[in-house]
Design a protein around this motif. Structure first.
Motif, PDB file in Angstrom:
ATOM      1  N   ALA A  68       0.829  -1.208   0.000  1.00 42.37           N
ATOM      2  CA  ALA A  68       0.000   0.000   0.000  1.00 42.37           C
ATOM      3  C   ALA A  68       0.862   1.256   0.000  1.00 42.37           C
ATOM      4  N   LEU A  69       1.957   1.217   0.794  1.00 39.12           N
ATOM      5  CA  LEU A  69       2.863   2.363   0.848  1.00 39.12           C
ATOM      6  C   LEU A  69       3.520   2.587  -0.508  1.00 39.12           C
ATOM      7  N   GLY A  70       3.898   1.457  -1.151  1.00 38.51           N
ATOM      8  CA  GLY A  70       4.517   1.576  -2.477  1.00 38.51           C
ATOM      9  C   GLY A  70       3.561   2.186  -3.487  1.00 38.51           C
ATOM     10  N   SER A  71       2.280   1.797  -3.425  1.00 39.57           N
ATOM     11  CA  SER A  71       1.277   2.351  -4.336  1.00 39.57           C
ATOM     12  C   SER A  71       1.082   3.846  -4.096  1.00 39.57           C
ATOM     13  N   LEU A  72       1.100   4.229  -2.797  1.00 41.31           N
ATOM     14  CA  LEU A  72       0.925   5.637  -2.462  1.00 41.31           C
ATOM     15  C   LEU A  72       2.082   6.467  -2.990  1.00 41.31           C
ATOM     16  N   LEU A  73       3.312   5.955  -2.802  1.00 41.95           N
ATOM     17  CA  LEU A  73       4.491   6.675  -3.289  1.00 41.95           C
ATOM     18  C   LEU A  73       4.477   6.788  -4.807  1.00 41.95           C
ATOM     19  N   ALA A  74       4.045   5.711  -5.459  1.00 35.20           N
ATOM     20  CA  ALA A  74       3.983   5.733  -6.923  1.00 35.20           C
ATOM     21  C   ALA A  74       2.967   6.756  -7.404  1.00 35.20           C
ATOM     22  N   ALA A  75       1.824   6.818  -6.709  1.00 36.17           N
ATOM     23  CA  ALA A  75       0.789   7.792  -7.085  1.00 36.17           C
ATOM     24  C   ALA A  75       1.289   9.212  -6.896  1.00 36.17           C
ATOM     25  N   CYS A  76       2.037   9.432  -5.797  1.00 35.99           N
ATOM     26  CA  CYS A  76       2.596  10.759  -5.549  1.00 35.99           C
ATOM     27  C   CYS A  76       3.599  11.129  -6.630  1.00 35.99           C
ATOM     28  N   ALA A  77       4.406  10.128  -7.025  1.00 31.70           N
ATOM     29  CA  ALA A  77       5.404  10.375  -8.064  1.00 31.70           C
ATOM     30  C   ALA A  77       4.733  10.737  -9.382  1.00 31.70           C
ATOM     31  N   LEU A  78       3.640  10.035  -9.701  1.00 29.33           N
ATOM     32  CA  LEU A  78       2.912  10.342 -10.931  1.00 29.33           C
ATOM     33  C   LEU A  78       2.291  11.722 -10.865  1.00 29.33           C
ATOM     34  N   GLY A  79       1.767  12.081  -9.673  1.00 26.40           N
ATOM     35  CA  GLY A  79       1.171  13.404  -9.519  1.00 26.40           C
ATOM     36  C   GLY A  79       2.203  14.483  -9.699  1.00 26.40           C
ATOM     37  N   SER A  80       3.429  14.278  -9.170  1.00 31.14           N
ATOM     38  CA  SER A  80       4.482  15.274  -9.310  1.00 31.14           C
ATOM     39  C   SER A  80       4.897  15.399 -10.758  1.00 31.14           C
ATOM     40  N   ALA A  81       4.967  14.230 -11.444  1.00 25.81           N
ATOM     41  CA  ALA A  81       5.386  14.256 -12.843  1.00 25.81           C
ATOM     42  C   ALA A  81       4.377  14.983 -13.701  1.00 25.81           C
ATOM     43  N   ALA A  82       3.087  14.928 -13.296  1.00 32.28           N
ATOM     44  CA  ALA A  82       2.040  15.565 -14.092  1.00 32.28           C
ATOM     45  C   ALA A  82       2.038  17.078 -13.929  1.00 32.28           C
ATOM     46  N   ASP A  83       2.590  17.558 -12.790  1.00 29.62           N
ATOM     47  CA  ASP A  83       2.621  19.003 -12.578  1.00 29.62           C
ATOM     48  C   ASP A  83       3.579  19.636 -13.580  1.00 29.62           C
ATOM     49  N   PRO A  84       3.104  20.600 -14.390  1.00 27.45           N
ATOM     50  CA  PRO A  84       3.996  21.197 -15.387  1.00 27.45           C
ATOM     51  C   PRO A  84       5.060  22.059 -14.727  1.00 27.45           C
ATOM     52  N   PRO A  85       6.273  22.064 -15.258  1.00 27.28           N
ATOM     53  CA  PRO A  85       7.313  22.941 -14.697  1.00 27.28           C
ATOM     54  C   PRO A  85       6.950  24.385 -14.943  1.00 27.28           C
ATOM     55  N   PRO A  86       7.418  25.303 -14.104  1.00 32.49           N
ATOM     56  CA  PRO A  86       7.086  26.721 -14.307  1.00 32.49           C
ATOM     57  C   PRO A  86       7.645  27.233 -15.625  1.00 32.49           C
ATOM     58  N   LEU A  87       6.939  28.156 -16.239  1.00 29.11           N
ATOM     59  CA  LEU A  87       7.391  28.728 -17.504  1.00 29.11           C
ATOM     60  C   LEU A  87       8.634  29.592 -17.317  1.00 29.11           C
ATOM     61  N   LEU A  88       8.743  30.216 -16.151  1.00 28.98           N
ATOM     62  CA  LEU A  88       9.875  31.085 -15.865  1.00 28.98           C
ATOM     63  C   LEU A  88      10.420  30.816 -14.463  1.00 28.98           C
TER      64      LEU A  88
END
Length: 368
Positions: A9-29
């Protein structure tokens, strides 16, 4: 067994967090850090998210016939497009000032409330006030009598806030996030340290199909603009006119507005020949546009786009307003970098870009 389930369960949570971070677009500036000599300030737009993102700010001016410290609350429009501060004599009188013989008024003080980024350690708040002193205002009488031209608003060029030093101030108009940000001389900033006023957050559109892109500009003007392939056209009297495009930020404006001479001269399909109010442009280009995911030299291109046609017969300009930025340049930021170059940043659809080699060069018919 229970331990294994917990680890899974912890591994799934960490993976979901990692995917959420990856989905956040980097700032334009990258953010600009303030210094003790030039603190970084943010001024929120006085418009909600559901309205056109014009650079309207809250401000105060002193009451000339009031007691010391008495102010009038006004709406301030800030734009890199206008060259001078101007207003009607009627509004100037309504604020209590005398109209000088040369029609050049002097505003002794303009106070703009905002928030300071990276407030000093130990400060009780980050609220601050930015002051502009002895601001010259060009005055002219508005047609329509004594009650005309009164709006309790003042339009100033951005240079009034930066002192013309855009390179040092690095001003940024965050259109989606609704605030203006710049670095100001410490002597012009009063740190109140009384309230943690909202800074305004830099957000990003979570859409993997959009690509970060930038269009370098010359002040408020795009370096390349073509209407149906025309970069210049002829007026009815044979005078050649260059196609010019301005980014309207701060002083109103909607989507895309084109003047009558340009619409006719560049072959736009007018809704009516006499006093047209809109037109269809087969191809409208600005550029060049660059970005980490855009290969080669490209332009931003709109095809079969509807534009508003103004009744201005003298100017030859395409005006791109804040609605245009919101619609086509998601998370749009109009910013001046430390190199002194203005750029429009945003996230665009790749299909709305095209290779510069596909630029059309139409033949201009000779005058009979």
């Amino acid at each position: 067994m229970r331990c294994s389930l917990r680890l899974a369960a912890l591994g799934s949570l960490l993976a979901a967090c990692a995917l959420g971070s990856a989905a956040d677009p980097p700032p334009l500036l990258k953010p600009v850090a303030g210094t003790s000599a030039a603190p970084r300030l943010r001024f929120p737009f006085a418009v909600p998210k559901n309205q056109t993102p014009d650079a309207q700010l809250k401000a105060r001016i002193p009451k000339p016939k009031g007691k010391k410290g008495e102010y009038t609350e006004i709406t301030l429009w800030v734009s890199p497009y206008v060259a001078n501060t101007g207003h009607s004599t009627q509004q100037w009188k309504a604020w209590g000032f005398e109209v000088p013989a040369d029609r050049v008024g002097v505003l002794p003080e303009l106070v703009i409330p905002g928030a300071q980024l990276g407030a000093a350690k130990g400060a009780k708040g980050r609220d601050a006030e930015f002051r502009v002193t002895n601001l010259k205002v060009q005055l002219g009488e508005a047609p329509g009598g004594e009650k005309a031209g009164i709006s309790n608003a003042l339009t100033v060029p951005l240079s009034a806030l930066t002192g013309g030093a855009d390179r040092a101030a690095e001003p940024r108009f965050y259109m989606n996030d609704r605030f203006l940000e710049l670095s100001a001389p410490a002597k012009a900033v009063k740190r109140l340290d009384t309230s943690d006023v909202p800074l305004g957050e830099v957000t990003g559109t979570d859409d993997a199909k959009l690509k970060a892109a930038t269009i370098p500009m010359t002040g408020p003007a795009f370096n390349y603009v073509s209407v149906n392939g025309f970069t210049q056209y002829q007026r009815p009297n044979g005078t050649p006119e260059r196609v010019v495009g301005y980014l309207l930020v701060g002083t109103g404006g909607g989507d895309i507005v084109m003047t009558v001479p340009m619409a006719r001269g560049c072959g736009a399909q007018l809704d009516k020949e006499i006093e047209p109010t809109s037109a269809i442009v087969k191809e409208l280009r600005i550029g060049p546009i660059t970005g980490p995911d855009l290969k080669g030299q490209r332009d931003f291109v709109l095809r079969d786009v509807k534009v508003t046609v103004s009744n201005n017969e003298s100017a030859s300009v395409v005006y791109f307003g804040p609605v245009f930025v919101e619609k086509y340049f998601k998370d749009g930021i109009n910013a001046c970098g430390p190199d002194g170059v203005w750029r429009l940043h945003g996230r665009v659809k790749p299909e709305e870009t095209d290779d510069v080699k596909t630029r059309i060069v139409p033949k201009v018919p000779k005058k009979p």
